[in-house]
Design a protein around this motif. Structure first.
Motif, PDB file in Angstrom:
ATOM      1  N   ASN A 164      -8.813   7.136  14.127  1.00 48.47           N
ATOM      2  CA  ASN A 164     -10.267   7.296  14.180  1.00 48.47           C
ATOM      3  C   ASN A 164     -10.938   6.222  13.315  1.00 48.47           C
ATOM      4  OD1 ASN A 164     -12.884   8.133  14.268  1.00 48.47           O
ATOM      5  ND2 ASN A 164     -12.414  10.302  13.940  1.00 48.47           N
TER       6      ASN A 164
ATOM      7  N   MET B  67     -13.330   6.177   9.588  1.00 51.02           N
ATOM      8  CA  MET B  67     -12.914   5.429   8.396  1.00 51.02           C
ATOM      9  C   MET B  67     -14.015   4.465   7.946  1.00 51.02           C
ATOM     10  SD  MET B  67      -8.860   4.633   8.521  1.00 51.02           S
ATOM     11  CE  MET B  67      -8.612   4.111  10.179  1.00 51.02           C
TER      12      MET B  67
ATOM     13  N   ASP C 119     -17.189   4.673   8.650  1.00 51.51           N
ATOM     14  CA  ASP C 119     -18.337   5.464   8.168  1.00 51.51           C
ATOM     15  C   ASP C 119     -18.150   5.874   6.712  1.00 51.51           C
ATOM     16  OD1 ASP C 119     -19.742   5.275  10.442  1.00 51.51           O
ATOM     17  OD2 ASP C 119     -19.245   7.273  11.231  1.00 51.51           O
ATOM     18  N   LYS C 120     -16.927   6.312   6.381  1.00 49.66           N
ATOM     19  CA  LYS C 120     -16.664   6.722   4.996  1.00 49.66           C
ATOM     20  C   LYS C 120     -16.754   5.528   4.045  1.00 49.66           C
ATOM     21  CE  LYS C 120     -14.203  11.064   5.330  1.00 49.66           C
ATOM     22  NZ  LYS C 120     -12.989  11.811   5.099  1.00 49.66           N
TER      23      LYS C 120
ATOM     24  N   THR D  47       0.360   3.996   4.801  1.00 46.31           N
ATOM     25  CA  THR D  47      -0.632   2.940   4.532  1.00 46.31           C
ATOM     26  C   THR D  47      -0.921   2.765   3.036  1.00 46.31           C
ATOM     27  OG1 THR D  47      -2.226   4.603   5.236  1.00 46.31           O
ATOM     28  CG2 THR D  47      -1.848   2.785   6.737  1.00 46.31           C
ATOM     29  N   ILE D  48      -0.737   3.825   2.239  1.00 44.54           N
ATOM     30  CA  ILE D  48      -0.925   3.652   0.779  1.00 44.54           C
ATOM     31  C   ILE D  48       0.193   2.763   0.236  1.00 44.54           C
ATOM     32  CG2 ILE D  48      -0.961   4.825  -1.476  1.00 44.54           C
ATOM     33  CD1 ILE D  48      -2.284   7.214  -0.164  1.00 44.54           C
TER      34      ILE D  48
ATOM     35  N   TYR E  30     -10.418   1.989   0.157  1.00 45.50           N
ATOM     36  CA  TYR E  30      -9.082   1.994   0.750  1.00 45.50           C
ATOM     37  C   TYR E  30      -9.169   2.243   2.258  1.00 45.50           C
ATOM     38  CZ  TYR E  30      -4.883   4.422   2.390  1.00 45.50           C
ATOM     39  OH  TYR E  30      -3.831   4.858   3.153  1.00 45.50           O
ATOM     40  N   LEU E  31     -10.025   3.194   2.647  1.00 43.92           N
ATOM     41  CA  LEU E  31     -10.185   3.481   4.077  1.00 43.92           C
ATOM     42  C   LEU E  31     -10.756   2.271   4.812  1.00 43.92           C
ATOM     43  CD1 LEU E  31     -11.474   7.168   4.017  1.00 43.92           C
ATOM     44  CD2 LEU E  31      -9.299   6.351   4.917  1.00 43.92           C
TER      45      LEU E  31
ATOM     46  N   THR F 260     -11.056   5.669  -2.811  1.00 42.03           N
ATOM     47  CA  THR F 260     -10.759   6.184  -1.458  1.00 42.03           C
ATOM     48  C   THR F 260     -11.593   5.522  -0.339  1.00 42.03           C
ATOM     49  OG1 THR F 260     -10.271   8.263  -2.553  1.00 42.03           O
ATOM     50  CG2 THR F 260     -10.348   8.316  -0.152  1.00 42.03           C
TER      51      THR F 260
ATOM     52  N   GLY G  64     -19.375   5.381   1.068  1.00 44.37           N
ATOM     53  CA  GLY G  64     -18.875   5.145  -0.291  1.00 44.37           C
ATOM     54  C   GLY G  64     -19.590   3.994  -0.967  1.00 44.37           C
TER      55      GLY G  64
ATOM     56  N   LEU H 230      -6.694  13.357   0.972  1.00 43.44           N
ATOM     57  CA  LEU H 230      -6.346  11.942   0.830  1.00 43.44           C
ATOM     58  C   LEU H 230      -6.640  11.422  -0.571  1.00 43.44           C
ATOM     59  CD1 LEU H 230      -5.622   9.084   1.801  1.00 43.44           C
ATOM     60  CD2 LEU H 230      -7.930   8.888   2.686  1.00 43.44           C
ATOM     61  N   SER H 231      -7.832  11.741  -1.098  1.00 44.62           N
ATOM     62  CA  SER H 231      -8.181  11.189  -2.413  1.00 44.62           C
ATOM     63  C   SER H 231      -7.259  11.732  -3.488  1.00 44.62           C
ATOM     64  CB  SER H 231      -9.653  11.452  -2.747  1.00 44.62           C
ATOM     65  OG  SER H 231      -9.862  12.806  -2.976  1.00 44.62           O
TER      66      SER H 231
ATOM     67  N   VAL I 172      -7.868  -0.076   5.309  1.00 46.91           N
ATOM     68  CA  VAL I 172      -6.984   0.416   6.377  1.00 46.91           C
ATOM     69  C   VAL I 172      -7.630   0.161   7.742  1.00 46.91           C
ATOM     70  CG1 VAL I 172      -5.877   2.464   7.368  1.00 46.91           C
ATOM     71  CG2 VAL I 172      -5.868   2.142   4.907  1.00 46.91           C
TER      72      VAL I 172
ATOM     73  N   VAL J 253      -6.091  -2.044  10.703  1.00 42.69           N
ATOM     74  CA  VAL J 253      -5.835  -1.495  12.045  1.00 42.69           C
ATOM     75  C   VAL J 253      -6.506  -2.367  13.107  1.00 42.69           C
ATOM     76  CG1 VAL J 253      -6.269   0.472  13.584  1.00 42.69           C
ATOM     77  CG2 VAL J 253      -5.480   0.877  11.251  1.00 42.69           C
TER      78      VAL J 253
END
Lengths: 425, 233
Positions: free
Chosen positions: A300, A304, A306-307, A167-168, A378-379, A375, A311, A252-253, A382, A386
């Motif tokens: 999940n 993602m 939530d992060k 995905t990156i 980016y999540l 990060t 952020g 990941l970061s 993604v 998805v």
């Protein structure tokens, strides 16, 4: 041009002196890959014998100090040619197994391989990862043949991967590299490449072997350097890529930082090249393209999103110093939407990535901090991707990525304008 | 009568006049030094401003968050200009002190001596505060990013705690350098820091024991999160 030569070990030098010259070098960088490298060595040996029987070929294992017997496996691995119905073998494969010197990392391993290739005055060179499980003898032909028969200098890999694999690459590296340098190289950080002896020698002249390129970022560096310096580039379809999973602890970061910092560093170096490039063009693709299955995988989404929300909430003070106000407003509001309606449109994502590149260019704060703070966003992208493509087939996802790439190309004038606007201040 | 007048009025006046005559050259050179101070200050200010401009100090200060802090404090002047102005006044004050020395008045000389002996402490203390501020800012931001990326809900609080503790440490060191409070400051810092750690331990131990248990079980029993099978690279 400056030469950045390294001293090879005495036994390696003796082996090279004994060989004199060679036609092909295939390099395998390794570090504790005893479990998988045997298969890779067998595939390389079979590939060279099957497709280049008349060529004088050398397999180079450049090892980073493995403690699990990786080098012994390479030394002892042989191919039972009868079992693969190969009876016309002519050439004799030579092996050079050596630990590399310098900063620990894939880049330093490649440097040793290129150095040997240069000294042997080879026509073509290929490098393949040592943790590959899906490599076949055909990979060697596909990576080497375009160089030997069609005069290409750089052969990038082209794999079919799961729609949520890489995905990156899909959301940042591929669209950005394509928009910047105008070449549609689908897997710019694939890890397995073919190159001409001329290009291997050219790489050695570059003064990067004591920098981060020696540690990581070698893949994108090789691709960008080849494209930006007008070497003849193509890609080869290798089928599916299956390799050993990375270390479970890999963060990941940290991964994102390693890859994105390399892209941003190269932007600084090749600004005079990319600033005038508009649009993109496909590169010739060799190999018989076929599609691979899409087994369902667990994603999940809640974690993602939530992060992303966390952020945006916690890092907004940081973002405000380099992201436009409208974008900040969008980020603050999109998190409030329910999961089904959560979406980060392509133009927003493009603006985010370009503004991060500009912030790094302007050195507004530590570059590591800037990139690692990407990060959560980016999540978010993604997760949005998805949600949007959950029911899509591989071909539909590819079409969706094409739209993202076009958004990056359309947004490029914004990047160019702001890049130079800053320099005039 | 005439003798008495001489003794009471003329002689002291003559004495005073004599002392004034003796003092005048000192006063004159003191004035010259004082004026020279303004001139030198202006030259130094111009040089520093130019050098700081070449070194891109304003951008550096912006990156380090110093500009933002100054702005919060109501100082809108760019750091390079501020530094050059500080250096201007610094030179002027030095020359002013030199001019006071030239007056050769014992009381002032004594006072200045004490001041000069204390001055290095002020510099070291200011330096400690500046370096402490930069480092605490950097560490606070690094903590914030790392904790957000790990999904820790109280990232902001964690970052602010790291930042405050580091700055407090630098502040304590600077007070120690100035000789203020000596042991009191260190003891106070130790008590506060120890208290925070103790409070956090209690809070985590009592309030978050289930979370801790779950985390440790996952960590040591190999029950890693397998909910996400995405491959980023």
């Amino acid at each position: 041009m400056p030469e950045n030569t390294i001293a090879l070990r005495k036994d390696v030098q003796e082996k090279i002196n004994e060989l004199g010259e060679a036609d092909i070098v295939v390099g395998i960088p390794s570090y504790n890959n005893a479990k998988t490298i045997g298969h890779v060595v067998r595939a390389v040996q079979a590939g060279l014998s099957k497709y280049f029987p008349d060529a004088k070929s050398v397999l180079v294992n450049s090892d980073g100090g493995s403690t699990d017997g990786t080098m012994d496996v390479v030394r002892e691995t042989t191919v039972d040619f009868d079992s693969i119905l190969l009876h016309h073998r002519v050439g004799n494969l030579h092996k050079i197994i050596t630990p590399y010197h310098g900063i620990p990392g894939k880049g330093s391993a490649f440097r040793t391989i290129f150095e040997i290739a240069k000294t042997l005055n080879v026509k073509a060179c290929a490098v393949v990862d040592s943790d590959l499980r899906s490599i076949t003898p055909e990979w060697i032909e596909l990576l080497i043949r375009p160089v030997l028969n069609a005069g290409y200098d750089y052969v990038a890999p082209y794999y079919h991967r799961h729609k949520y694999d890489g995905t990156i690459t899909n959301t940042i590296v591929y669209p950005m590299t394509r928009a910047l340098y105008g070449h549609r190289i689908r897997q710019p950080i694939g890890g397995d490449f073919g190159l001409s002896g001329k290009l291997a020698t050219f790489y050695l002249t570059k003064n990067v072997w004591e920098t981060d390129v020696a540690r990581f970022g070698i893949d994108i560096w090789m691709t960008t350097t080849a494209v930006a310096n007008s070497f003849k580039v193509c890609q080869a379809f290798l089928g599916a890529k299956i390799h050993d999973p990375k270390e479970p602890g890999s963060d990941l970061s940290a991964m994102l930082h390693q890859v994105v910092i390399s892209v941003f560093n190269l932007m600084e170096e090749y600004v005079t090249i990319w600033k005038d490039i508009k649009g993109s063009k496909p590169v010739p693709t060799f190999g018989f393209v076929y599609s691979v299955g899409l087994e369902p995988i667990k994603v999940n989404l809640d974690a993602m999103i939530d992060k992303f929300r966390l952020g945006v909430k916690e890092l907004s003070v940081m973002y405000e110093s380099f992201l436009p106000g409208e974008l900040m407003w969008f980020l603050a509001t999109v998190g409030d939407k329910p999961k089904e309606k959560f979406s980060i449109p392509d133009n927003v994502w493009v603006e985010i990535v370009y503004n991060f590149a500009l912030a790094c260019h302007r050195k507004l704060m530590s570059r590591e901090h800037i990139i690692k703070s990407l990060t959560p966003l980016y999540l978010g992208k993604v997760a949005s991707f998805v949600i949007e493509t959950w029911e899509s087939t591989a071909a539909e996802v590819e079409q969706r990525l094409e739209e993202l790439c076009i958004a990056f190309e359309k947004g490029k004038p914004y990047l160019v304008e702001r890049w130079f606007e800053e320099e005039e201040e | 009568m005439e003798n008495l007048f001489d003794k009471i009025v003329t002689a002291p006046m003559m004495d005073c006049f004599q002392k004034l005559i003796e003092f005048l050259p000192n006063l004159l050179s003191s004035l010259v030094i004082f004026i020279l101070g303004f001139l030198s200050g202006w030259i130094i200010k111009s040089i520093i401003q130019k050098v700081l401009g070449i070194l891109n100090t304003d951008r550096f200060c912006k990156r380090m968050g110093i500009t933002q802090v100054l702005e919060k404090g109501g100082i809108k002047t760019p750091p390079s200009k501020l530094l050059s102005q500080i250096s201007y006044w610094f030179v002027v004050i030095i020359f002013f002190i030199m001019s006071l020395y030239t007056l050769k008045i014992p009381a002032i000389e004594d006072l200045l001596e004490k001041f000069f002996l204390y001055l290095p402490n002020v510099f070291v203390s200011a330096l400690l505060i500046i370096v402490g501020y930069i480092l605490s800012n950097f560490a606070g931001r690094a903590t914030l990013i790392a904790s957000v990326n790990s999904g820790i809900k109280f990232s902001g609080l964690l970052s602010k705690t790291v930042k405050t503790i580091l700055f407090l440490l630098a502040f304590t060191m600077s007070l120690e350098q100035l000789g203020i409070g000596h042991d009191t400051v260190i003891v106070a810092f130790t008590v506060i820091f120890g208290g925070i750690v103790f409070a956090l331990s209690l809070a985590f131990g009592l309030g978050g024991k289930d979370v801790a248990k779950e985390y440790l079980e996952k960590k040591f029993k190999g029950e890693a999160e397998k909910e996400d099978e995405l491959k980023h690279l």
